[in-house]
Design a protein around this motif. Structure first.
Motif, short mmCIF file in Angstrom:
data_model
loop_
_atom_site.label_atom_id
_atom_site.label_comp_id
_atom_site.label_asym_id
_atom_site.label_seq_id
_atom_site.Cartn_x
_atom_site.Cartn_y
_atom_site.Cartn_z
N LEU A 255 28.05 6.15 -2.64
CA LEU A 255 26.95 6.17 -3.60
C LEU A 255 26.16 4.86 -3.59
N ASP A 256 26.83 3.76 -3.20
CA ASP A 256 26.16 2.46 -3.13
C ASP A 256 25.00 2.46 -2.13
N ASP A 257 25.00 3.40 -1.20
CA ASP A 257 23.94 3.47 -0.20
C ASP A 257 22.66 4.13 -0.73
N TYR A 258 22.67 4.55 -2.00
CA TYR A 258 21.53 5.29 -2.55
C TYR A 258 21.00 4.63 -3.82
N THR A 259 19.69 4.73 -3.96
CA THR A 259 19.03 4.27 -5.18
C THR A 259 18.47 5.48 -5.91
N LEU A 260 18.01 5.23 -7.11
CA LEU A 260 17.36 6.29 -7.88
C LEU A 260 16.17 6.86 -7.11
N ALA A 261 15.44 6.01 -6.41
CA ALA A 261 14.29 6.48 -5.63
C ALA A 261 14.73 7.49 -4.57
N ASP A 262 15.91 7.28 -3.98
CA ASP A 262 16.42 8.22 -2.97
C ASP A 262 16.70 9.59 -3.58
N LEU A 263 17.09 9.62 -4.84
CA LEU A 263 17.38 10.89 -5.51
C LEU A 263 16.10 11.65 -5.87
N LEU A 264 14.98 10.97 -5.76
CA LEU A 264 13.69 11.56 -6.15
C LEU A 264 12.76 11.69 -4.96
N SER A 265 13.28 12.24 -3.87
CA SER A 265 12.47 12.36 -2.66
C SER A 265 11.33 13.37 -2.82
N GLN A 266 11.44 14.26 -3.81
CA GLN A 266 10.39 15.24 -4.08
C GLN A 266 10.01 15.17 -5.58
#
Length: 143
Positions: free
Chosen positions: A121-132
């Motif tokens: 999970l450390d490899d992801y930011t909130l922006a990554d969760l909001l790709s669309q």
């Protein structure tokens, strides 16, 4: 394995705020997700205390992200909302009543698995969760 409601709601709040880029109230977010307002309010208060959201009280109040979505690390959020040290009873030496504690490999195996999970999970930011974000907003009913 299942994340606690607090972790789930923390991520949902952050995603809603990140996708809309707008100020939203606890009532509005709870209504859009169809979840408990009281639980969501407790999580929102904790997110404020941790510096993820900024709040404005009163009429027309609400919350918005206090940081850029690209700066909010998913692994960090999960660590702050989960009690991973006591995933199973034997992992807490202060309360463990397991008679075979220390003689089995369960504690080490589960500890390693949890560590790998959160490091992923450390490899992801909130922006990554909001790709669309547009689709996310539409599905959330937020325009």
């Amino acid at each position: 394995m299942r994340l606690s409601l607090h972790s789930d709601y923390a991520l949902r709040i952050l995603m809603a705020l990140g996708a809309t880029g707008e100020q939203m109230s606890v009532d509005e977010i709870a209504g859009r997700y169809g979840v408990s307002r009281n639980h969501l309010a407790k999580v929102a208060q904790r997110l404020q205390g941790l510096g993820y959201v900024a709040t404005q009280r009163g009429r027309g109040g609400g919350m918005r992200l206090a940081q850029d979505a690209g700066e909010i690390n998913v692994g960090t959020v999960v660590r702050q909302f989960e009690n991973l040290d006591t995933f199973v009873e034997c992992m807490d030496p202060a309360t463990s009543t397991c008679p075979v504690r220390g003689a089995c490999g369960l504690q080490g195996v589960l500890g390693g698995a949890l560590g790998a999970f959160v490091r992923y999970l450390d490899d992801y930011t909130l922006a990554d969760l909001l790709s669309q974000p547009g689709r996310f907003r539409a599905l959330l009913g937020a325009g």
